[in-house]
Write an enzyme that holds these catalytic residues in place. Structure first.
Site, mmCIF file in Angstrom:
data_model
loop_
_atom_site.group_PDB
_atom_site.id
_atom_site.type_symbol
_atom_site.label_atom_id
_atom_site.label_comp_id
_atom_site.label_asym_id
_atom_site.label_seq_id
_atom_site.Cartn_x
_atom_site.Cartn_y
_atom_site.Cartn_z
ATOM 1 N N LYS A 90 2.254 10.097 8.452
ATOM 2 C CA LYS A 90 1.543 9.640 9.650
ATOM 3 C C LYS A 90 2.018 10.243 10.987
ATOM 4 O O LYS A 90 1.509 11.266 11.419
ATOM 5 C CB LYS A 90 1.572 8.124 9.705
ATOM 6 C CG LYS A 90 0.643 7.488 8.648
ATOM 7 C CD LYS A 90 0.505 6.026 8.862
ATOM 8 C CE LYS A 90 -0.393 5.325 7.854
ATOM 9 N NZ LYS A 90 -1.818 5.567 8.043
ATOM 10 N N ASP A 126 9.239 2.918 1.877
ATOM 11 C CA ASP A 126 8.040 3.615 2.323
ATOM 12 C C ASP A 126 7.888 3.315 3.814
ATOM 13 O O ASP A 126 7.430 2.245 4.214
ATOM 14 C CB ASP A 126 6.833 3.099 1.515
ATOM 15 C CG ASP A 126 5.520 3.721 1.976
ATOM 16 O OD1 ASP A 126 5.461 4.229 3.105
ATOM 17 O OD2 ASP A 126 4.549 3.656 1.196
ATOM 18 N N PHE A 171 0.851 -1.188 0.000
ATOM 19 C CA PHE A 171 0.000 0.000 0.000
ATOM 20 C C PHE A 171 0.884 1.235 0.000
ATOM 21 O O PHE A 171 1.739 1.398 0.876
ATOM 22 C CB PHE A 171 -0.940 0.029 1.222
ATOM 23 C CG PHE A 171 -1.931 1.153 1.123
ATOM 24 C CD1 PHE A 171 -3.102 1.005 0.401
ATOM 25 C CD2 PHE A 171 -1.683 2.379 1.723
ATOM 26 C CE1 PHE A 171 -4.016 2.056 0.276
ATOM 27 C CE2 PHE A 171 -2.586 3.437 1.602
ATOM 28 C CZ PHE A 171 -3.751 3.273 0.882
#
Ligand SMILES: Cc1ncc(COP(=O)(O)O)c(C=O)c1O
Length: 398
Positions: A253, A224, A139
């Site tokens: 985040k 990532d 993702f």
């Protein structure tokens, strides 16, 4: 405003992309707890999907927000601003990176990484060296380029044609990656642990193997770390567990504990392709968000938050494994630090609902994985209580 009306308006006025949201409306948070409009308290073991690592309304974060809001909210990147400079310096001093680009979200951080890799590949390699190899079940975000990089068709369906220049191979399969790399490859893009895909931790040799492959083939390694970064896995960056360094790393985040931010960190040589005018962002790196990120990152470093993530992560994983001996519904427990997945032998949604009804917010990852990503400040007693609630919810769901 009563809860029923709020939920009716939510159903009426929002685009329906978030599906059936949990039937509660959260209004307040403090530490690892949140409260809804009915006054019910919940232990927040999702942390806004691995975002509020210092918990809700952490005094240093709240203080930085108040001070920045009263000092200087926004200036454009036509000018310098001190918090942005200090944050870039702090990130570089505590990572492999020489330089940082700031955006506003994880997807944007990955977009910047993809653009850097394409330009680097073309300028340092050949005009057709632009391909990115990502992994299945990954993702990387919801923009067109990052949803193309995401190796899950369910996120792509209906948005075709996707971007050209992406390939996918199975995760944790070095041979498959070796076969896929050719003279058109600009970069390999992977999560050091697949988060959304189901909390898959690769074998110890996987990331070092990718590093070696990239070095031999003249290809960039993009990690990532949007979900794994900023101490979540028990080290400041997840790549530290593997003893390697990437060429580019993306963050978002937890970096500003809930205030939107994205950051693309890279080596000097990679940064050099982003010549003036080639990339930018209106909101990227405002004095406001950078002040909040500075407060967040400083607290994480000074309060040794990564060590706490390791200790509490061990407690939760041991607890879940013990639970699994009594509850065969749990097939496997995976994870690192406080990014934990418990794979069930059935759909996880009823367990997530059961936990919520008993006062615990947890996440899923895919159909069958119960995901825990609590604030990294979580205490041992909270973890023990969460395990009790999970046990009860598993009991009811079987
Ligand atoms: C590994 C990873 N990359 C990228 C993203 C996308 O981040 P954002 O939703 O901030 O665009 C996420 C979000 O869950 C993620 O977990």
């Amino acid at each position: 405003m009563d809860t029923k009306t709020l939920l009716e308006w939510s159903a009426k006025y929002h685009t329906p992309n978030y599906g059936a949201r949990a039937p509660l409306c959260l209004i307040r948070g403090d530490g690892i707890r949140v409260w809804d409009t009915e006054g019910r308290a919940y232990l927040d073991f999702g942390a806004g999907i691995a975002v509020t690592s210092l918990g809700h309304c952490h005094p240093r974060v709240t203080g930085a927000i108040q001070e920045a809001a009263a000092t200087l909210l926004h200036v454009s990147n036509l000018y310098h601003s001190a918090p942005q400079i200090h944050l870039a310096k702090l990130l570089c001093e505590h990572s492999f990176a020489d330089r940082v680009f700031f955006g506003n979200s994880g997807a944007e951080a990955n977009e910047a990484a993809i653009k850097m890799a394409r330009k680097y590949g073309k300028e340092r390699g050949a005009s057709d060296r632009f391909e990115i190899i990502a992994t299945r079940n990954s993702f990387h975000g919801r923009t067109l380029a990052t949803v193309t990089a995401t190796g899950q068709e369910k996120y792509q369906h209906g948005f075709e044609p996707l971007m050209p220049g992406f390939k996918h191979v199975p995760y944790n399969d070095l041979r498959a990656m070796e076969r896929a790399v050719d003279n058109r490859t600009a970069a390999i893009l992977v999560e050091p642990i697949q988060g959304e895909g189901g909390v898959y931790v690769p074998d110890d040799g996987y990331l070092p193997g990718l590093r070696k492959l990239c070095d031999e083939a003249g290809v960039l390694l993009i990690l990532d770390e949007i979900q794994t970064g900023v101490a979540r896995t028990g080290r400041l960056w997840c790549y530290e567990h593997a003893g390697i360094e990437p060429d580019i790393m993306t963050l978002a985040k937890a970096l500003a504990n809930g205030v939107p931010i994205g950051a693309t960190l890279c080596r000097e040589e990679v940064a050099s392709v982003l010549t003036p005018g080639t990339h930018g962002s209106t909101f990227g790196g405002t004095p406001f968000v950078c002040s909040v990120a500075l407060a967040t990152l400083s607290a994480i470093l000074e309060d040794k938050i990564a060590e706490r993530a390791t200790a509490r992560g061990r407690q939760l994983m041991d607890g879940l494994r013990t639970l699994a001996t009594r509850r065969p519904t749990i097939r496997e427990v995976r994870g690192r630090g406080l990014l934990i997945g418990a794979e069930l032998d059935r759909p996880v949604a009823p367990v997530v609902d059961g936990c919520r009804e008993a006062g615990l917010l947890v996440l899923s990852a895919g159909e069958r994985v119960l995901r825990l990503a609590p604030p990294l400040i979580v205490e041992a007693a909270d973890c023990a209580r969460a395990l009790e609630i999970i046990d009860g919810a598993l009991g009811k769901a079987t």
